[in-house]
Structures are given as structure tokens and as C-alpha cells.
Design a protein around this motif. Structure first.
Motif, PDB file in Angstrom:
ATOM      1  N   UNK A 390       0.783  -1.157   0.085  1.00  0.00           N
ATOM      2  CA  UNK A 390      -0.015   0.017   0.039  1.00  0.00           C
ATOM      3  C   UNK A 390       1.038   1.317  -0.044  1.00  0.00           C
ATOM      4  N   UNK A 391       0.448   2.339  -0.665  1.00  0.00           N
ATOM      5  CA  UNK A 391       1.116   3.530  -0.952  1.00  0.00           C
ATOM      6  C   UNK A 391       0.341   4.776  -0.601  1.00  0.00           C
ATOM      7  N   UNK A 392      -0.821   4.357   0.345  1.00  0.00           N
ATOM      8  CA  UNK A 392      -1.296   5.703   1.041  1.00  0.00           C
ATOM      9  C   UNK A 392      -0.657   6.299   1.890  1.00  0.00           C
ATOM     10  N   UNK A 393      -0.895   7.485   2.237  1.00  0.00           N
ATOM     11  CA  UNK A 393       0.054   8.549   2.819  1.00  0.00           C
ATOM     12  C   UNK A 393       0.114   8.076   4.240  1.00  0.00           C
ATOM     13  N   UNK A 394      -1.073   7.638   4.992  1.00  0.00           N
ATOM     14  CA  UNK A 394      -0.921   7.159   6.328  1.00  0.00           C
ATOM     15  C   UNK A 394       0.036   5.839   6.440  1.00  0.00           C
ATOM     16  N   UNK A 395      -0.207   5.031   5.688  1.00  0.00           N
ATOM     17  CA  UNK A 395       0.680   3.966   5.562  1.00  0.00           C
ATOM     18  C   UNK A 395       2.197   3.971   5.346  1.00  0.00           C
ATOM     19  N   UNK A 396       2.346   4.930   4.214  1.00  0.00           N
ATOM     20  CA  UNK A 396       3.634   5.121   3.970  1.00  0.00           C
ATOM     21  C   UNK A 396       4.434   5.601   5.059  1.00  0.00           C
ATOM     22  N   UNK A 397       3.588   6.686   5.803  1.00  0.00           N
ATOM     23  CA  UNK A 397       4.230   7.567   7.180  1.00  0.00           C
ATOM     24  C   UNK A 397       4.719   6.521   8.221  1.00  0.00           C
ATOM     25  N   UNK A 398       3.797   5.511   8.316  1.00  0.00           N
ATOM     26  CA  UNK A 398       4.039   4.305   9.260  1.00  0.00           C
ATOM     27  C   UNK A 398       4.987   3.765   8.938  1.00  0.00           C
ATOM     28  N   UNK A 399       5.396   3.366   7.382  1.00  0.00           N
ATOM     29  CA  UNK A 399       6.361   2.457   7.160  1.00  0.00           C
ATOM     30  C   UNK A 399       7.636   3.120   7.359  1.00  0.00           C
ATOM     31  N   UNK A 400       7.784   4.327   6.902  1.00  0.00           N
ATOM     32  CA  UNK A 400       9.103   4.949   7.064  1.00  0.00           C
ATOM     33  C   UNK A 400       9.458   5.421   8.525  1.00  0.00           C
ATOM     34  N   UNK A 401       8.506   5.459   9.387  1.00  0.00           N
ATOM     35  CA  UNK A 401       8.585   5.504  10.949  1.00  0.00           C
ATOM     36  C   UNK A 401       9.472   4.294  11.294  1.00  0.00           C
ATOM     37  N   UNK A 402       8.615   3.243  10.628  1.00  0.00           N
ATOM     38  CA  UNK A 402       9.328   1.920  11.336  1.00  0.00           C
ATOM     39  C   UNK A 402      10.521   1.613  10.634  1.00  0.00           C
ATOM     40  N   UNK A 403      11.333   1.958   9.508  1.00  0.00           N
ATOM     41  CA  UNK A 403      12.270   1.983   9.126  1.00  0.00           C
ATOM     42  C   UNK A 403      13.383   2.712   9.575  1.00  0.00           C
ATOM     43  N   UNK A 404      12.922   3.971  10.056  1.00  0.00           N
ATOM     44  CA  UNK A 404      13.870   4.957  11.009  1.00  0.00           C
ATOM     45  C   UNK A 404      14.187   4.020  12.275  1.00  0.00           C
ATOM     46  N   UNK A 405      13.076   3.750  13.069  1.00  0.00           N
ATOM     47  CA  UNK A 405      13.238   3.349  14.168  1.00  0.00           C
ATOM     48  C   UNK A 405      13.980   1.888  14.357  1.00  0.00           C
TER      49      UNK A 405
END
Length: 459
Positions: A390-405
Motif C-alpha cells: 500500500x502507498x497511501x500517505x498514512x501507511x507510507x508515514x508508518x512504514x517510514x517511521x518503522x524503517x527509521x526506528x
């Protein structure tokens, strides 16, 4: 002699709290001064008063007497033992001067009737309810203590028995209760004493046959606070004396507060009749502070001491220093000292160095599943959605947060992170990490979200 003693009192009053001065030194009366022997004789109301002065103020008193009466001055005491007849005896010494019987009777009477404002309660004035940081680990104990402070001796919480491991704040809470009582009821007599000090006072009184004076002193209190009562273990005579004081105060609707490192049932070598009475009121446990309480305590003490630390350092200390509030205070004091002496700002390297000297640092292994679940919970998503295409803005925000952490909290490679997130490539993960890191630098709200999720993961 009287003029010289007044000069001594001026010096003493300038070097201690007014309550301490009024309690221990103001009632002393100079009886005689032999210029040939350079011996000053003072009259005291009891051996307990003499013992307390010599245990706590001997150096100050000696320096003051030498300064005013001369470098070779010696000191002796006379003790009032019968306030009705004016009979008195000397404290262990070589002199027995005559005293005025009426004066002796007036003194004993006035000491017994002193209002609280003239008593040295031995409370720590910095330990108040305002400085007591509340959390899940201590809120019930605090609520109980506040109820006692508002109506001492007139609640079902008598005695109030506070127990918990060392360093969880029992002494702070006990002092806070006493200080609140003094604020609400200025005429009440409150004394804070450690179990060890009580034992030493009793032994001194027994040695000089002044147990009646000792009992009378404690039986006239309105609130008695005994800290670390587990140290009564095995002290049969001390326990017996405390039993009589306890009974008298409890039956007189006076408040008793005790602290211990264990509940009453686990106290060893304590008489059964005392244990029974310890359980008459309320026993309340204070637990070790959780992460959030440790963090709140750090922030409170930082504000009080004017210390500035980054969120990362605060999080690091709160994570690793977990057993004792005293350890948290020790870390802050050490950081401030190192920073001042080296004239350097407090950074993570210094924090790690200081903390490692106080506690054993055990790095925790965090899994990607833990991080993904925490991020998903924050964004009200499922972990499967974050791992999806999924590339919805909400999912992408969560995914990027997960990658950073995951990158900052684990040793996983970018390839391993990409594999976990649906077989994404190394380049895709690296781009997401760099983009998100850049956003953190300019978006304070996003930084706060990241810190909250990180705290949830760590704890």
C-alpha cells in the motif's frame, strides 16, 4: 556568666534553624561558671536533651563555648528529674552545684508545654507533597499519606505502615506527611526519627536510668514518624519500649507512621504483639518506579536544579537507571559535576559514562516485530498493512517511521529491513530512511510522535 551565655546563644541561633535553636538550646539555663576551673554548668530538662545535643551539635557548641568563654572551657550539665519538687541530678560529671528549685520546676513545665513552632521536628523541609512526583508505582501510597496529613490520628490509617524497596521514596513520603501536618496544624508536635537513632537514644537513656524521661518525651507527641523500622529486628528491649510508646499514642488518638523495606508479616525477630499493632491501620506498598515515573522524576529534578538534557539523554537515563530514585539523583548530580569541572556540555557519551558507573548497562535486543507492532498501534493500523504494498500517505508515514526506528534501535541491515517489509530493495529502504530523518529535523510534531513510539518500544 549570663551575659557570656547570651553571646553563645546568639552564635548558636545564627548557625541552625530557629526550630532547632528553640527546642534544644533556648531552654538551657546557665547555673554556674567556675573561673578557676573554667567549668560551665548548664541545666537541661532531661538526659535525652543532653544526649541529643551532644550527638548532633557537639562540635558547634564546643567551638562556640571556646570562642566566648575561653579556649580551655569545660562543660557539665544538671538534669531536672522532678518538675513538682524541683529535684535535679547531675549528668555524669564531677560537679553537683545547687540549683534554684522553682526555676527547675518552671523549666520542666515550659519544655513540656512548648508549642510545635519551637520544636525541631527533624523533618527534611524539601520533602513535601509538592516535590513528590506521582506515578502508578506510588499514587495509592501518596493518597493515603495525604489523607493522614489532613486528619492525623483521626482516620482508619493509624498506624500508617509504608513499605517498599530501598530508594522508592518512602522517606520522602513520610517527611511530606509530617511537613503537611505542620502546615495545617502549627500547634501539633511532630517528630521524625530513624529506627537506628531511636535505638541509640533508648540505649543512652537506659544507661543513665532516664527511661521515664525518654518515655515522657515521646508520649507527648502528636505525630511520630519512625523510618526503617526493620532495624528494630532482634532488639527486644527497644521493641518493648516502643510498644509502650505505640500503645500510649494510639490510644490517645495520636498518629503513628512507619516505613520499612518489607511488609509487617515479613519482619524478622520482631515481637508478635508489635507486628499485630503494625497491622491495625493501613499497610501500603510503594513499588519501584516504572519508566514514565522515572522520566517524570528526572524532568522535575532537572527543572529544580536548572539542568538541561536532550530528550535522547533523558530517555537513556530513564531506561537504564530503574531501581532507585536515589540512583536517578546520583546520575544527575554526577552529570552536573562532570560538566562543570570539564566545562563541557552534557552529551550522550558523558551520560553513558556516568550511568555505567552507577548501574550495569545491559543492551536490550529489540525485534522488528516489536517495532512494527508499536508503530501500527500508534497509527491505528495493522502490522500487515505496514508490510504491504500500500502507498497511501498514512501507511507510507508508518512504514517510514518503522524503517527509521529499526535503523536506530537495532543492528539489522537495510537489506534485512527491506526483506521484512515485503522484499523492498536496499536502495528503497535507504531513501525512506534519509527522507524521514530529514523531516524529523524540521518537524517538531513528527519528532514528538517518534519519541512516544520509541518510549513505548523501549518500555
Amino acid at each position: 556568666m549570663n551575659i557570656l551565655w547570651d553571646q553563645c546563644l546568639e552564635v548558636l541561633s545564627d548557625n541552625m534553624s530557629n526550630s532547632a535553636f528553640q527546642t534544644w538550646f533556648k531552654p538551657l539555663i546557665p547555673l554556674s561558671f567556675n573561673e578557676q576551673d573554667e567549668l560551665l554548668v548548664l541545666q537541661a530538662s532531661s538526659q535525652f536533651v543532653v544526649t541529643y545535643i551532644e550527638e548532633n551539635y557537639l562540635d558547634l557548641l564546643a567551638q562556640t563555648l571556646r570562642r566566648v568563654f575561653g579556649p580551655n572551657v569545660k562543660l557539665d550539665y544538671r538534669i531536672v528529674v522532678d518538675s513538682t519538687s524541683g529535684t535535679s541530678v547531675k549528668s555524669p560529671s564531677n560537679i553537683s552545684p545547687l540549683i534554684d528549685s522553682a526555676l527547675a520546676g518552671d523549666l520542666a513545665s515550659s519544655v513540656a508545654q512548648q508549642p510545635l513552632s519551637k520544636w525541631d521536628s527533624q523533618l527534611n523541609p524539601s520533602y513535601t507533597f509538592n516535590t513528590f512526583v506521582i506515578g502508578e508505582a506510588n499514587k495509592y501510597a501518596r493518597t493515603s499519606g495525604l489523607a493522614v496529613a489532613q486528619r492525623p490520628g483521626n482516620t482508619a490509617f493509624n498506624p500508617l505502615f509504608i513499605f517498599g524497596d530501598s530508594g522508592v521514596g518512602k522517606t520522602h513520603l513520610a517527611n511530606a506527611i509530617g511537613n503537611q501536618v505542620l502546615q495545617l496544624y502549627p500547634d501539633k508536635k511532630v517528630i521524625y526519627v530513624s529506627a537506628n537513632t531511636f535505638k541509640l537514644q533508648y540505649q543512652e537513656a537506659a544507661q543513665h536510668n532516664h527511661i521515664p524521661d525518654f518515655l515522657r518525651f515521646y508520649q507527648q507527641l502528636d505525630v511520630l514518624i519512625v523510618d526503617d523500622i526493620q532495624y528494630f529486628s532482634g532488639l527486644t528491649k527497644t521493641q518493648d519500649t516502643f510498644f509502650h510508646i505505640f500503645n500510649y499514642l494510639q490510644q490517645s488518638r495520636k498518629q503513628l507512621i512507619m516505613t520499612s523495606d518489607r511488609p509487617p508479616l515479613e519482619l524478622k525477630d520482631v515481637e508478635a504483639r508489635l507486628l499485630t499493632r503494625f497491622k491495625w491501620g493501613l499497610s501500603v506498598e510503594m513499588l519501584q518506579p516504572d519508566y514514565q515515573l522515572r522520566k517524570d522524576i528526572l524532568l522535575t529534578k532537572m527543572k529544580r536544579d536548572g539542568i538541561e538534557l536532550s530528550d535522547e539523554i533523558v530517555d537513556f537515563i530513564a531506561t537504564n537507571v530503574g531501581d532507585s530514585v536515589r540512583d536517578l539523583e546520583g546520575v544527575l548530580a554526577s552529570l552536573l559535576a562532570y560538566s562543570t569541572l570539564s566545562d563541557k556540555e552534557i552529551d550522550m557519551a558523558l551520560a553513558e559514562k556516568v550511568v555505567s558507573r552507577i548501574v550495569s548497562l545491559r543492551p536490550r535486543v529489540i525485534s522488528m516485530n516489536e517495532i512494527c507492532d508499536a508503530v501500527a498501534e500508534h497509527y491505528h493500523l495493522s502490522a500487515r498493512a505496514i508490510q504491504s504494498a500500500s502507498r497511501t500517505s498514512e501507511v507510507m508515514q508508518a512504514r517510514h517511521m518503522m524503517i527509521y526506528l529499526t535503523k536506530i534501535l537495532t543492528e539489522h541491515s537495510l537489506n534485512e529491513i527491506g526483506l521484512f517489509l515485503g522484499r523492498r530493495t536496499h536502495a528503497t529502504v535507504l531513501h525512506s530512511y534519509n527522507e524521514f530523518k530529514g523531516r524529523l529535523e524540521v518537524d517538531p510534531i513528527l519528532r514528538q510522535q517518534m519519541q512516544r513510539i520509541k518510549s513505548a518500544i523501549m518500555h
